[in-house]
Write an enzyme that holds these catalytic residues in place. Structure first.
Site, mmCIF file in Angstrom:
data_model
loop_
_atom_site.group_PDB
_atom_site.id
_atom_site.type_symbol
_atom_site.label_atom_id
_atom_site.label_comp_id
_atom_site.label_asym_id
_atom_site.label_seq_id
_atom_site.Cartn_x
_atom_site.Cartn_y
_atom_site.Cartn_z
ATOM 1 N N ASP A 394 0.742 -1.182 0.048
ATOM 2 C CA ASP A 394 0.083 -0.156 0.108
ATOM 3 C C ASP A 394 0.981 1.260 -0.135
ATOM 4 O OD1 ASP A 394 -1.875 1.715 0.223
ATOM 5 O OD2 ASP A 394 -2.491 1.325 2.281
ATOM 6 N N GLU A 403 -2.326 1.257 -8.273
ATOM 7 C CA GLU A 403 -3.066 2.317 -9.101
ATOM 8 C C GLU A 403 -4.456 1.845 -9.053
ATOM 9 O OE1 GLU A 403 -1.124 3.452 -12.587
ATOM 10 O OE2 GLU A 403 -2.614 5.077 -13.149
#
Ligand SMILES: *[C@@H]1O[C@H](CO)[C@@H](O)[C@H](O)[C@H]1NC(C)=O
Length: 423
Positions: A394, A403
Site C-alpha cells: 500500500d 493504482e
C-alpha cells in the site's frame, strides 16, 4: 504560404479546435493520471452498461440505479462527441509523458493536452470497435429515459463499426509514442464484440454473421478478458441472445469455447492458458503483474453473466465469481477496495486523492508523503498483488500494486451486480 504549409497549419488549427471541443465535454480520466483514453474507456463503459442492462435489480437494491445511469450517460456522451466528422474520431487526449510528469489536481494542470484524431488514413478498428460497443450498450440503457440520445448513440455506434470494419488495422499504428500505454494485440475481437452489441440492439442478422466471420478469422480467441480482449464478452453476449431464441451462427462453436477454453482455464487454473491460482485463491494470468484483480474480476463478471443465461454448472459459476470478489474484499484479511471493508488501501496511486483540500498546495510533496491520502476514493479497486498473496504494498509510488483505473472497476462492478442479482 505554399499549399502544403497551409494544409499543415489548418491541420494544427483543427487539432487545437478538436482539443478544445473534446475537452469541454466532461469525461472520466483513465486512472491515477489525467489522460482521456477512449480505447480502454470503450470496454469499461460497455461492461458497466451491460451490467446495468442485465442486472438492474442489483443497482436498484443498492440504491445506485440513478448514479449508474448518469455515469453511463456522461461517459458515453463523451465517447459519442469525440466522433467529430464522418471519418474523424478523437481517440485520446493527453500525452502520457507530459501528463505523468505532473502530480497535482486536474483543474490546476497547465501545459498542452494534445488530441489524437483518427481518420481514414490512420487505422483504428480496435478503438472504433470498443467505442461502438460502448455506444450501443449505452444506447440500450438510455432507451427508456432519453430516447433521442439513445437513438443518436446507436447511429454513431453503427457508423463507427462500419468504419472500423472497412479500414482494418490497429490504432497503435498511429501516434505510437502516445498510445503505447494501452497496446492493442488485435482488432477482430473488438469488431466482433461491437457486432454482437449491434445484433442485440437492431436484430439485424448481418451483425451476427459478421461476428462469426470475425471469430473464424481469429482462429482461436484468448481468455484474458479486458480492454485488450473482448472474445469472451462477445461470445457470452451472443450465447445469451441465442438462449433468448435468436438465431446465432456459430452457436455450437461458441458454446464449446466458453466451456472448454474460457471456464475451464479460469476455474481449473492449472497453468493452461497461463492461468494460475494463489494459495488464497486469486486467479490470474502468470504473465501479468499489473491489475491482477482486474483480470480476476473481469473473469468473474463473465462467469456470472454465463450463469445468468445457462443452467449448466450455474452454482459453480456463481461460486467461482464470488471467490474472486471475496479475494478483492476480504479473503486475505484486508480489502483492496478503497474506503470499503477492513484494512483498505490508504495510499492509492491517484493524483487528486493525494491532495489536501483547497486552498492548500498539491504537488510532488504529496506523492512522496508517507501519510494516507486525504481524500478517500470510495469503491475504487486497486491493482492488487503483482506476484501472489502477500506481494501487495500500500504505497502511493507503487503504480503496479496500487493504482486505480476505470477499467479495473468495470468488471468488478459488473460481477458484484451479477452476484447480487443471481445469488
Ligand atoms: C488447455 O486448453 C485447451 C483449450 O483451451 C484444451 O483443448 C486443452 O485440453 C487444455 N489442456 C489441458 C491440459 O487441460
Amino acid at each position: 504560404m505554399s499549399p502544403s504549409r497551409l494544409v499543415i497549419v489548418s491541420y494544427l488549427l483543427l487539432l487545437g479546435v478538436v482539443a478544445v471541443k473534446a475537452e469541454k465535454a466532461s469525461e472520466w480520466y483513465d486512472a491515477g493520471d489525467f489522460l482521456k483514453l477512449n480505447f480502454p474507456m470503450g470496454q469499461t463503459v460497455s461492461f458497466l452498461a451491460w451490467s446495468l442492462l442485465d442486472f438492474p435489480t442489483a443497482y436498484a437494491d443498492a440504491g445506485t440505479a440513478t448514479p449508474a445511469l448518469n455515469n453511463i450517460k456522461l461517459a458515453a456522451t463523451y465517447l459519442m462527441k469525440c466522433h467529430i466528422g464522418e471519418y474523424q474520431y478523437v481517440g485520446q487526449i493527453g500525452n502520457p509523458g507530459t501528463d505523468h510528469s505532473y502530480w497535482g489536481r486536474p483543474e490546476q494542470q497547465t501545459g498542452t493536452r494534445p488530441a489524437y484524431t483518427y481518420t481514414k488514413e490512420t487505422t483504428a478498428s480496435d478503438l472504433l470497435g470498443s467505442v461502438s460497443a460502448a455506444l450501443t450498450s449505452s444506447s440500450l440503457v438510455l432507451a427508456g429515459s432519453d430516447a433521442a440520445l439513445s437513438k443518436e448513440m446507436l447511429t454513431h455506434a453503427t457508423a463507427l463499426y462500419a468504419w472500423g470494419k472497412a479500414y482494418p488495422g490497429l490504432y497503435n499504428a498511429a501516434y505510437s509514442s502516445a498510445t503505447y500505454v494501452y497496446w492493442s494485440s488485435r482488432y477482430v475481437d473488438k469488431l466482433m464484440y461491437a457486432a454482437a452489441w449491434l445484433f442485440r440492439a437492431t436484430g439485424d442478422a448481418a451483425y451476427a454473421t459478421d461476428a462469426y466471420a470475425f471469430w473464424q478469422s481469429a482462429g482461436s480467441g484468448d481468455i484474458y478478458t479486458g480492454w485488450d480482449s473482448t472474445f469472451a464478452p462477445a461470445i457470452n453476449l451472443l450465447l445469451k441472445l441465442a438462449s433468448e431464441g435468436k438465431t446465432v451462427p456459430g452457436k455450437a462453436a461458441y458454446e464449446k469455447w466458453i466451456v472448454s477454453s474460457f471456464l475451464s482455464a479460469w476455474q481449473t487454473a492449472d497453468g493452461n492458458w497461463s492461468i494460475i491460482k494463489t494459495p488464497k485463491g486469486l486467479t490470474y494470468p502468470s504473465w501479468s503483474k499489473w491489475g491482477n484483480l482486474r483480470y480476476s474480476n473481469n473473469a468473474a463478471f463473465m462467469t456470472i453473466m454465463r450463469a445468468s443465461y445457462s443452467s449448466v454448472n450455474k452454482a459453480t459459476n456463481i461460486a467461482w465469481a464470488k471467490s474472486q470478489l471475496d479475494y478483492a474484499l476480504s479473503t486475505t484479511g484486508r480489502s483492496f477496495v478503497c474506503g470499503v471493508g477492513t484494512g483498505f488501501p490508504l495510499q492509492p496511486h491517484h493524483r487528486s486523492a493525494s491532495c489536501p483540500n483547497m486552498p492548500a498546495a498539491c504537488g510532488w510533496d504529496q506523492f512522496y508523503s508517507a501519510a494516507s491520502s486525504p481524500q478517500t476514493l470510495t469503491g475504487a479497486l486497486v491493482g492488487g498483488p503483482p506476484n501472489g498473496d502477500g506481494t501487495y504494498v500500500d504505497l502511493r509510488s507503487d503504480y503496479i500494486s496500487n493504482e486505480v483505473a476505470v477499467d479495473y472497476n468495470a468488471g468488478f462492478t459488473g460481477a458484484l451486480a451479477g452476484y447480487i442479482a443471481l445469488a
